[in-house]
Design a protein around this motif. Structure first.
Motif, PDB file in Angstrom:
ATOM      1  N   ARG A  34      -4.276  -8.957   6.895  1.00 29.07           N
ATOM      2  CA  ARG A  34      -4.312  -7.937   5.773  1.00 29.07           C
ATOM      3  C   ARG A  34      -3.893  -6.752   6.025  1.00 29.07           C
ATOM      4  O   ARG A  34      -3.109  -6.165   5.104  1.00 29.07           O
ATOM      5  N   ALA A  40       0.089  -7.344   4.946  1.00 38.37           N
ATOM      6  CA  ALA A  40      -0.035  -7.428   3.723  1.00 38.37           C
ATOM      7  C   ALA A  40      -0.062  -6.344   3.049  1.00 38.37           C
ATOM      8  O   ALA A  40       0.741  -6.049   2.173  1.00 38.37           O
ATOM      9  N   TYR A  41      -0.884  -5.287   3.451  1.00 38.12           N
ATOM     10  CA  TYR A  41      -1.079  -4.047   2.911  1.00 38.12           C
ATOM     11  C   TYR A  41       0.287  -3.234   3.140  1.00 38.12           C
ATOM     12  O   TYR A  41       0.817  -2.573   2.448  1.00 38.12           O
ATOM     13  N   ALA A  65       3.416  -4.290   3.551  1.00 36.69           N
ATOM     14  CA  ALA A  65       4.544  -4.787   2.896  1.00 36.69           C
ATOM     15  C   ALA A  65       4.182  -4.390   1.253  1.00 36.69           C
ATOM     16  O   ALA A  65       5.213  -4.141   0.716  1.00 36.69           O
ATOM     17  N   LYS A  66       3.006  -4.453   0.787  1.00 38.95           N
ATOM     18  CA  LYS A  66       2.679  -4.045  -0.355  1.00 38.95           C
ATOM     19  C   LYS A  66       3.118  -2.430  -0.763  1.00 38.95           C
ATOM     20  O   LYS A  66       3.700  -2.058  -1.712  1.00 38.95           O
ATOM     21  N   ALA A  67       2.834  -1.736   0.385  1.00 37.82           N
ATOM     22  CA  ALA A  67       2.931  -0.310   0.322  1.00 37.82           C
ATOM     23  C   ALA A  67       4.434   0.014   0.308  1.00 37.82           C
ATOM     24  O   ALA A  67       4.930   0.998  -0.336  1.00 37.82           O
ATOM     25  N   SER A  68       5.277  -0.706   1.043  1.00 40.67           N
ATOM     26  CA  SER A  68       6.577  -0.447   1.032  1.00 40.67           C
ATOM     27  C   SER A  68       7.293  -0.691  -0.097  1.00 40.67           C
ATOM     28  O   SER A  68       8.458  -0.141  -0.225  1.00 40.67           O
ATOM     29  N   ARG A  69       6.891  -1.517  -0.863  1.00 40.76           N
ATOM     30  CA  ARG A  69       7.522  -1.998  -2.067  1.00 40.76           C
ATOM     31  C   ARG A  69       7.084  -1.194  -3.240  1.00 40.76           C
ATOM     32  O   ARG A  69       7.904  -0.971  -4.430  1.00 40.76           O
ATOM     33  N   ALA A  70       6.058  -0.162  -3.282  1.00 40.82           N
ATOM     34  CA  ALA A  70       5.480   0.660  -4.183  1.00 40.82           C
ATOM     35  C   ALA A  70       6.596   1.496  -4.542  1.00 40.82           C
ATOM     36  O   ALA A  70       7.396   2.263  -3.527  1.00 40.82           O
TER      37      ALA A  70
END
Length: 68
Positions: free
Chosen positions: A30, A33-34, A36-41
């Motif tokens: 988790r 995944a968090y 990775a998601k934060a780096s794409r924002a």
């Protein structure tokens, strides 16, 4: 007097149960995944900076805090 690292080295390692190992593995997944998601924002331009007020409950600008 013993150093903290010496005391930790003397203590036996704790044995984790299979459920604990599974929980740690799930938490690590988790976390990755968090991140990775934060780096794409998209990055906010001209944002207020500082800590997230929705998480910490206060809005603070130039040393003045407003509590909602």
């Amino acid at each position: 007097m013993k150093d903290e690292t010496d005391r930790q080295a003397e203590q036996p390692k704790k044995v984790l149960t299979p459920a604990a190992r599974r929980a740690l593995a799930e938490a690590e997944e988790r976390r990755k995944a968090y991140q990775a998601k934060a780096s794409r924002a998209p990055k906010e331009l001209g944002g207020r900076g500082g800590q997230d007020p929705a998480r910490y409950g206060d809005w603070e600008v130039k040393g003045i805090a407003t509590d909602f």
